[in-house]
Design a protein around this motif. Structure first.
Motif, mmCIF file in Angstrom:
data_model
loop_
_atom_site.group_PDB
_atom_site.id
_atom_site.type_symbol
_atom_site.label_atom_id
_atom_site.label_comp_id
_atom_site.label_asym_id
_atom_site.label_seq_id
_atom_site.Cartn_x
_atom_site.Cartn_y
_atom_site.Cartn_z
ATOM 1 N N ASP A 1 0.838 -1.200 0.000
ATOM 2 C CA ASP A 1 0.000 0.000 0.000
ATOM 3 C C ASP A 1 0.877 1.255 0.000
ATOM 4 N N GLU A 2 1.956 1.205 0.751
ATOM 5 C CA GLU A 2 2.891 2.331 0.762
ATOM 6 C C GLU A 2 3.541 2.505 -0.612
ATOM 7 N N ALA A 3 3.837 1.391 -1.268
ATOM 8 C CA ALA A 3 4.452 1.448 -2.591
ATOM 9 C C ALA A 3 3.508 2.086 -3.601
ATOM 10 N N VAL A 4 2.232 1.698 -3.551
ATOM 11 C CA VAL A 4 1.244 2.274 -4.477
ATOM 12 C C VAL A 4 1.104 3.774 -4.245
ATOM 13 N N ALA A 5 1.034 4.176 -2.990
ATOM 14 C CA ALA A 5 0.896 5.607 -2.680
ATOM 15 C C ALA A 5 2.108 6.392 -3.173
ATOM 16 N N ALA A 6 3.292 5.838 -2.965
ATOM 17 C CA ALA A 6 4.515 6.515 -3.399
ATOM 18 C C ALA A 6 4.590 6.581 -4.929
ATOM 19 N N TYR A 7 4.167 5.508 -5.580
ATOM 20 C CA TYR A 7 4.204 5.502 -7.042
ATOM 21 C C TYR A 7 3.179 6.477 -7.618
ATOM 22 N N ARG A 8 2.020 6.565 -6.992
ATOM 23 C CA ARG A 8 1.011 7.528 -7.453
ATOM 24 C C ARG A 8 1.559 8.947 -7.352
ATOM 25 N N THR A 9 2.272 9.237 -6.272
ATOM 26 C CA THR A 9 2.895 10.551 -6.128
ATOM 27 C C THR A 9 3.931 10.781 -7.224
ATOM 28 N N TYR A 10 4.713 9.765 -7.501
ATOM 29 C CA TYR A 10 5.735 9.855 -8.549
ATOM 30 C C TYR A 10 5.110 10.152 -9.910
ATOM 31 N N VAL A 11 4.042 9.450 -10.228
ATOM 32 C CA VAL A 11 3.375 9.648 -11.522
ATOM 33 C C VAL A 11 2.839 11.067 -11.635
ATOM 34 N N ARG A 12 2.222 11.548 -10.575
ATOM 35 C CA ARG A 12 1.712 12.920 -10.588
ATOM 36 C C ARG A 12 2.853 13.922 -10.772
ATOM 37 N N GLU A 13 3.935 13.715 -10.057
ATOM 38 C CA GLU A 13 5.076 14.626 -10.171
ATOM 39 C C GLU A 13 5.628 14.649 -11.592
ATOM 40 N N GLN A 14 5.718 13.491 -12.215
ATOM 41 C CA GLN A 14 6.236 13.441 -13.580
ATOM 42 C C GLN A 14 5.325 14.198 -14.541
ATOM 43 N N ALA A 15 4.017 14.066 -14.370
ATOM 44 C CA ALA A 15 3.082 14.793 -15.226
ATOM 45 C C ALA A 15 3.184 16.302 -14.992
ATOM 46 N N GLU A 16 3.292 16.686 -13.732
ATOM 47 C CA GLU A 16 3.380 18.114 -13.417
ATOM 48 C C GLU A 16 4.684 18.722 -13.935
ATOM 49 N N GLU A 17 5.765 17.952 -13.862
ATOM 50 C CA GLU A 17 7.048 18.451 -14.353
ATOM 51 C C GLU A 17 7.096 18.487 -15.883
ATOM 52 N N THR A 18 6.285 17.661 -16.521
ATOM 53 C CA THR A 18 6.273 17.618 -17.982
ATOM 54 C C THR A 18 5.629 18.859 -18.580
ATOM 55 N N LEU A 19 4.579 19.356 -17.962
ATOM 56 C CA LEU A 19 3.816 20.440 -18.579
ATOM 57 C C LEU A 19 4.647 21.677 -18.913
ATOM 58 N N PRO A 20 5.440 22.222 -17.991
ATOM 59 C CA PRO A 20 6.234 23.399 -18.374
ATOM 60 C C PRO A 20 7.250 23.104 -19.474
ATOM 61 N N LYS A 21 7.780 21.888 -19.496
ATOM 62 C CA LYS A 21 8.722 21.523 -20.559
ATOM 63 C C LYS A 21 7.985 21.396 -21.898
ATOM 64 N N ALA A 22 6.781 20.840 -21.853
ATOM 65 C CA ALA A 22 5.976 20.741 -23.067
ATOM 66 C C ALA A 22 5.561 22.125 -23.549
ATOM 67 N N GLU A 23 5.291 23.005 -22.603
ATOM 68 C CA GLU A 23 4.914 24.367 -22.984
ATOM 69 C C GLU A 23 6.084 25.077 -23.657
ATOM 70 N N ALA A 24 7.299 24.869 -23.139
ATOM 71 C CA ALA A 24 8.475 25.474 -23.772
ATOM 72 C C ALA A 24 8.646 24.945 -25.190
ATOM 73 N N PHE A 25 8.410 23.665 -25.372
ATOM 74 C CA PHE A 25 8.518 23.066 -26.700
ATOM 75 C C PHE A 25 7.456 23.620 -27.641
ATOM 76 N N THR A 26 6.213 23.624 -27.199
ATOM 77 C CA THR A 26 5.138 24.066 -28.087
ATOM 78 C C THR A 26 5.210 25.571 -28.372
ATOM 79 N N GLU A 27 5.681 26.342 -27.414
ATOM 80 C CA GLU A 27 5.842 27.778 -27.661
ATOM 81 C C GLU A 27 6.917 28.029 -28.709
ATOM 82 N N ALA A 28 7.975 27.248 -28.678
ATOM 83 C CA ALA A 28 9.018 27.386 -29.695
ATOM 84 C C ALA A 28 8.478 27.037 -31.074
ATOM 85 N N VAL A 29 7.662 25.989 -31.140
ATOM 86 C CA VAL A 29 7.047 25.625 -32.426
ATOM 87 C C VAL A 29 6.161 26.763 -32.920
ATOM 88 N N LYS A 30 5.333 27.281 -32.043
ATOM 89 C CA LYS A 30 4.404 28.344 -32.458
ATOM 90 C C LYS A 30 5.129 29.626 -32.845
#
Length: 381
Positions: free
Chosen positions: A134-163
């Motif tokens: 149960d602790e592993a699932v909770a920690a992994y869920r946090t990890y997945v959320r963090e990866q998604a949150e960290e991706t957005l600004p990087k994706a925004e930098a990429f898409t802004e450069a394209v635009k």
């Protein structure tokens, strides 16, 4: 997302990888396993009803095409899956399942909605679970959320450069924008509809889809940036679409169904991603940034494994010893191609010699075989 049609130069390597993966999972399944016989035209299951708890599928592909097998919720979210089951090979899949109505789907050629069979799961005694899981699932869920949150600004930098029409800036921002996605791709794929929008390659489009009208996401833009060498008005529209789809992913990722076995199976799926796309050079065929994706896949798999390691060691210490050594070896081999301190600082993959690619492939194979047994070790099967 893994397509089927591949460049001729890569076919023999991929076939060898798939054959090895199939041969590695020929251990006998338990008496309560559902036997799934997949062919090019059928998906036969030995049972249509089981009790809730641990689910085991013993899959045999008797067809001529590579196939994949899914257990799906009624809304097509994925309970568990196994892709790249080669013709004439077997695979065992272990998962956890709750009471309800499901479908087992075989996808010959790994295309379309699949050939489906109903599966009813009745109320059963909940399987005992190590509290550490149960602790592993909770920690992994946090990890997945963090990866998604960290991706957005990087994706925004990429898409802004394209635009902005800035070809050099867009190329520089492309690979970093993909790292969080590649680390957690099995969770994103569990929703079913997001991956085809953001990560499909041209040869992964469904029959009847028009590459010029229906192809979206990172790889469509990759083609423009490197192969075409220019940014069009259509590309700028696709950049907005990519950011919107990734924002949708970030919003939804916290609702994903995550279990200890889905983490273990997801780690194996990430190694399959490496074997069938990164090692062959197919994933980033225009940018040649495959090693960035390669490393991210391995990091994601290793994160899930690390969180599950204590329970797996309790049930199968010998397996954990093999996994520790195989992860360490693969990490060392991939890191040898770094050319800077950043998470995206790797050599272009088209500069890696065939002999060295073979060494990477061998290290992936050495890890994939024991990793396929992690889910069973986690539940003590």
């Amino acid at each position: 997302m893994r397509p089927i049609t591949r460049p001729v130069a890569a076919l023999s390597a991929v076939a060898a990888l798939l054959a090895l993966a199939g041969c590695a999972e020929k251990a006998d399944a338990g008496d309560d396993a559902i036997r799934v016989t997949a062919t090019d035209t059928a998906c036969e299951t030995s049972r249509t009803e089981i009790a809730a708890g641990h689910l085991e599928l013993a899959v045999e592909n008797k067809g001529s095409k590579v196939t994949e097998v899914y257990v799906l919720y009624p809304d097509d979210r994925i309970v568990t899956e196994r892709e790249n089951i080669g013709a004439g090979t077997k695979a065992n899949i272990t998962a956890e399942i709750q009471p309800g109505a499901y479908e087992i789907a075989c996808k010959p050629g790994m295309k379309g909605d699949g050939i489906r069979q109903k599966l009813t799961v009745t109320g059963g005694k909940a399987a005992k679970r190590d509290p550490r899981l149960d602790e592993a699932v909770a920690a992994y869920r946090t990890y997945v959320r963090e990866q998604a949150e960290e991706t957005l600004p990087k994706a925004e930098a990429f898409t802004e450069a394209v635009k902005a029409g800035d070809l050099a800036a867009a190329r520089k921002a492309y690979a970093p924008s993909r790292i969080g996605w590649e680390r957690t791709e099995p969770v994103a794929e569990s929703f079913g509809d997001i991956d085809p929008k953001v990560d499909v390659r041209e040869d992964g489009l469904e029959e009847g889809q028009d590459p010029e009208k229906d192809w979206t996401g990172w790889h469509r833009l990759e083609r423009s940036l490197w192969k075409d060498g220019k940014i069009t008005d259509r590309d700028k529209q696709l950049a907005d679409r990519l950011l919107a789809d990734l924002t949708d992913w970030q919003r939804r990722v916290g609702t994903a169904q995550i279990t200890p076995t889905s983490m273990a199976n997801g780690a194996k799926e990430l190694l399959d991603e490496v074997a069938t796309g990164k090692v062959t050079g197919e994933e980033e065929r225009y940018s040649h940034t495959d090693l960035v994706d390669f490393k991210a896949n391995v990091e994601g798999a290793e994160k899930a494994y690390t969180l599950l390691r204590a329970t797996a060691e309790k049930n199968d210490a010998a397996l954990v010893k093999r996994l520790d050594a195989a992860f360490a070896d693969l990490d060392k081999k991939v890191d040898a191609y770094r050319d800077g301190p950043g998470s995206h600082d790797f050599r272009a993959y088209d500069t890696v010699r065939e002999a060295d690619r073979k060494k990477l492939s061998d290290a992936v194979n050495a890890l994939a075989e024991p990793l396929s047994k992690l889910a069973a070790a986690v539940v003590g099967k």
